[in-house]
Design a protein around this motif. Sequence first.
Motif, PDB file in Angstrom:
ATOM      1  N   GLY A   1       4.928 -23.392 -15.804  1.00  0.00           N
ATOM      2  CA  GLY A   1       5.256 -24.771 -16.113  1.00  0.00           C
ATOM      3  C   GLY A   1       5.310 -25.634 -14.876  1.00  0.00           C
ATOM      4  N   LEU A   2       4.981 -26.867 -15.067  1.00  0.00           N
ATOM      5  CA  LEU A   2       4.919 -27.823 -13.972  1.00  0.00           C
ATOM      6  C   LEU A   2       6.307 -28.198 -13.465  1.00  0.00           C
ATOM      7  CD1 LEU A   2       3.116 -29.766 -12.316  1.00  0.00           C
ATOM      8  CD2 LEU A   2       3.394 -31.406 -14.157  1.00  0.00           C
ATOM      9  N   ILE A   3       7.233 -28.410 -14.387  1.00  0.00           N
ATOM     10  CA  ILE A   3       8.557 -28.903 -14.002  1.00  0.00           C
ATOM     11  C   ILE A   3       9.620 -28.025 -14.666  1.00  0.00           C
ATOM     12  CG2 ILE A   3       8.502 -30.638 -15.807  1.00  0.00           C
ATOM     13  CD1 ILE A   3      10.083 -32.454 -13.922  1.00  0.00           C
ATOM     14  N   GLU A   4      10.408 -27.355 -13.851  1.00  0.00           N
ATOM     15  CA  GLU A   4      11.437 -26.457 -14.360  1.00  0.00           C
ATOM     16  C   GLU A   4      12.798 -27.137 -14.284  1.00  0.00           C
ATOM     17  OE1 GLU A   4      11.086 -22.635 -12.555  1.00  0.00           O
ATOM     18  OE2 GLU A   4       9.049 -22.371 -13.272  1.00  0.00           O
ATOM     19  N   ARG A   5      13.850 -26.394 -14.579  1.00  0.00           N
ATOM     20  CA  ARG A   5      15.186 -26.958 -14.698  1.00  0.00           C
ATOM     21  C   ARG A   5      15.650 -27.669 -13.421  1.00  0.00           C
ATOM     22  NH1 ARG A   5      18.227 -22.662 -16.893  1.00  0.00           N
ATOM     23  NH2 ARG A   5      17.498 -23.425 -18.884  1.00  0.00           N
ATOM     24  N   THR A   6      15.414 -27.068 -12.262  1.00  0.00           N
ATOM     25  CA  THR A   6      15.880 -27.697 -11.019  1.00  0.00           C
ATOM     26  C   THR A   6      15.149 -29.000 -10.740  1.00  0.00           C
ATOM     27  OG1 THR A   6      14.439 -26.118  -9.895  1.00  0.00           O
ATOM     28  CG2 THR A   6      16.765 -25.703  -9.769  1.00  0.00           C
ATOM     29  N   GLU A   7      13.856 -29.041 -11.044  1.00  0.00           N
ATOM     30  CA  GLU A   7      13.115 -30.283 -10.836  1.00  0.00           C
ATOM     31  C   GLU A   7      13.598 -31.374 -11.795  1.00  0.00           C
ATOM     32  OE1 GLU A   7      11.468 -27.345 -11.143  1.00  0.00           O
ATOM     33  OE2 GLU A   7      10.560 -27.087  -9.160  1.00  0.00           O
ATOM     34  N   ARG A   8      13.885 -30.986 -13.038  1.00  0.00           N
ATOM     35  CA  ARG A   8      14.409 -31.975 -13.999  1.00  0.00           C
ATOM     36  C   ARG A   8      15.749 -32.527 -13.531  1.00  0.00           C
ATOM     37  NH1 ARG A   8      12.517 -28.180 -18.088  1.00  0.00           N
ATOM     38  NH2 ARG A   8      14.648 -27.452 -18.298  1.00  0.00           N
ATOM     39  N   LEU A   9      16.597 -31.661 -13.007  1.00  0.00           N
ATOM     40  CA  LEU A   9      17.886 -32.112 -12.486  1.00  0.00           C
ATOM     41  C   LEU A   9      17.691 -33.050 -11.295  1.00  0.00           C
ATOM     42  CD1 LEU A   9      20.937 -31.860 -12.787  1.00  0.00           C
ATOM     43  CD2 LEU A   9      20.852 -29.888 -11.273  1.00  0.00           C
ATOM     44  N   GLY A  10      16.709 -32.729 -10.466  1.00  0.00           N
ATOM     45  CA  GLY A  10      16.385 -33.607  -9.336  1.00  0.00           C
ATOM     46  C   GLY A  10      15.921 -34.977  -9.793  1.00  0.00           C
ATOM     47  N   PHE A  11      15.128 -35.018 -10.863  1.00  0.00           N
ATOM     48  CA  PHE A  11      14.679 -36.299 -11.421  1.00  0.00           C
ATOM     49  C   PHE A  11      15.863 -37.118 -11.926  1.00  0.00           C
ATOM     50  CE2 PHE A  11      10.309 -34.885 -11.377  1.00  0.00           C
ATOM     51  CZ  PHE A  11       9.600 -36.078 -11.291  1.00  0.00           C
ATOM     52  N   VAL A  12      16.806 -36.480 -12.585  1.00  0.00           N
ATOM     53  CA  VAL A  12      17.987 -37.194 -13.082  1.00  0.00           C
ATOM     54  C   VAL A  12      18.800 -37.744 -11.910  1.00  0.00           C
ATOM     55  CG1 VAL A  12      20.170 -36.923 -14.311  1.00  0.00           C
ATOM     56  CG2 VAL A  12      18.090 -35.924 -15.250  1.00  0.00           C
ATOM     57  N   LEU A  13      18.969 -36.945 -10.873  1.00  0.00           N
ATOM     58  CA  LEU A  13      19.685 -37.401  -9.684  1.00  0.00           C
ATOM     59  C   LEU A  13      18.948 -38.555  -9.018  1.00  0.00           C
ATOM     60  CD1 LEU A  13      22.097 -36.901  -7.808  1.00  0.00           C
ATOM     61  CD2 LEU A  13      20.658 -35.300  -6.550  1.00  0.00           C
ATOM     62  N   LEU A  14      17.635 -38.462  -8.934  1.00  0.00           N
ATOM     63  CA  LEU A  14      16.820 -39.540  -8.372  1.00  0.00           C
ATOM     64  C   LEU A  14      16.994 -40.825  -9.180  1.00  0.00           C
ATOM     65  CD1 LEU A  14      14.561 -40.447  -6.386  1.00  0.00           C
ATOM     66  CD2 LEU A  14      12.951 -39.726  -8.162  1.00  0.00           C
ATOM     67  N   ALA A  15      17.002 -40.711 -10.501  1.00  0.00           N
ATOM     68  CA  ALA A  15      17.184 -41.888 -11.355  1.00  0.00           C
ATOM     69  C   ALA A  15      18.538 -42.543 -11.099  1.00  0.00           C
ATOM     70  CB  ALA A  15      17.063 -41.494 -12.823  1.00  0.00           C
ATOM     71  N   LEU A  16      19.581 -41.728 -10.969  1.00  0.00           N
ATOM     72  CA  LEU A  16      20.914 -42.288 -10.704  1.00  0.00           C
ATOM     73  C   LEU A  16      20.976 -42.986  -9.357  1.00  0.00           C
ATOM     74  CD1 LEU A  16      23.134 -39.381 -12.044  1.00  0.00           C
ATOM     75  CD2 LEU A  16      22.869 -41.646 -13.043  1.00  0.00           C
ATOM     76  N   ILE A  17      20.389 -42.373  -8.340  1.00  0.00           N
ATOM     77  CA  ILE A  17      20.409 -42.971  -6.991  1.00  0.00           C
ATOM     78  C   ILE A  17      19.606 -44.260  -6.965  1.00  0.00           C
ATOM     79  CG2 ILE A  17      19.629 -42.646  -4.616  1.00  0.00           C
ATOM     80  CD1 ILE A  17      20.372 -39.660  -4.952  1.00  0.00           C
TER      81      ILE A  17
ATOM     82  N   VAL B   1      11.083 -41.823 -18.376  1.00  0.00           N
ATOM     83  CA  VAL B   1       9.789 -41.771 -19.068  1.00  0.00           C
ATOM     84  C   VAL B   1       8.880 -40.765 -18.362  1.00  0.00           C
ATOM     85  CG1 VAL B   1       7.664 -43.085 -19.529  1.00  0.00           C
ATOM     86  CG2 VAL B   1       9.893 -44.069 -20.085  1.00  0.00           C
ATOM     87  N   LEU B   2       8.835 -40.803 -17.048  1.00  0.00           N
ATOM     88  CA  LEU B   2       8.050 -39.840 -16.279  1.00  0.00           C
ATOM     89  C   LEU B   2       8.549 -38.418 -16.510  1.00  0.00           C
ATOM     90  CD1 LEU B   2       5.844 -39.367 -14.174  1.00  0.00           C
ATOM     91  CD2 LEU B   2       7.585 -39.720 -12.418  1.00  0.00           C
ATOM     92  N   LEU B   3       9.846 -38.251 -16.538  1.00  0.00           N
ATOM     93  CA  LEU B   3      10.444 -36.941 -16.793  1.00  0.00           C
ATOM     94  C   LEU B   3      10.076 -36.419 -18.188  1.00  0.00           C
ATOM     95  CD1 LEU B   3      12.395 -34.693 -15.910  1.00  0.00           C
ATOM     96  CD2 LEU B   3      14.245 -36.072 -16.827  1.00  0.00           C
ATOM     97  N   THR B   4      10.065 -37.288 -19.176  1.00  0.00           N
ATOM     98  CA  THR B   4       9.702 -36.901 -20.536  1.00  0.00           C
ATOM     99  C   THR B   4       8.245 -36.455 -20.612  1.00  0.00           C
ATOM    100  OG1 THR B   4      11.316 -38.456 -21.430  1.00  0.00           O
ATOM    101  CG2 THR B   4       9.580 -37.714 -22.920  1.00  0.00           C
TER     102      THR B   4
END
Length: 71
Positions: free
Chosen positions: A13-29, A50-53
């Motif tokens: 898979g392209l994006i695993e759990r840690t990358e998804r968590l990083g995206f959420v953190l990036l969105a908050l920052i 949207v990119l994460l989805t």
Amino acid sequence: MSKNDTTTKFNVGLIERTERLGFVLLALILFSLFPHFELFTLNVSEIVFVLLTILSAYTVYQRMMYAYKKL
């Protein structure tokens, strides 16, 4: 891990759990730094989600194809 453990990890898979968590953190920052930034009527956090989805849906597709090939 016991010998009777039936969990299988495929590492596919392209994006695993840690990358998804990083995206959420990036969105908050980014939303904290640029709360009024909009692109196509979407704010920064909405753009990241949207990119994460899209990336998560592609990962699901990759894992389904991997599992199908292993049948």
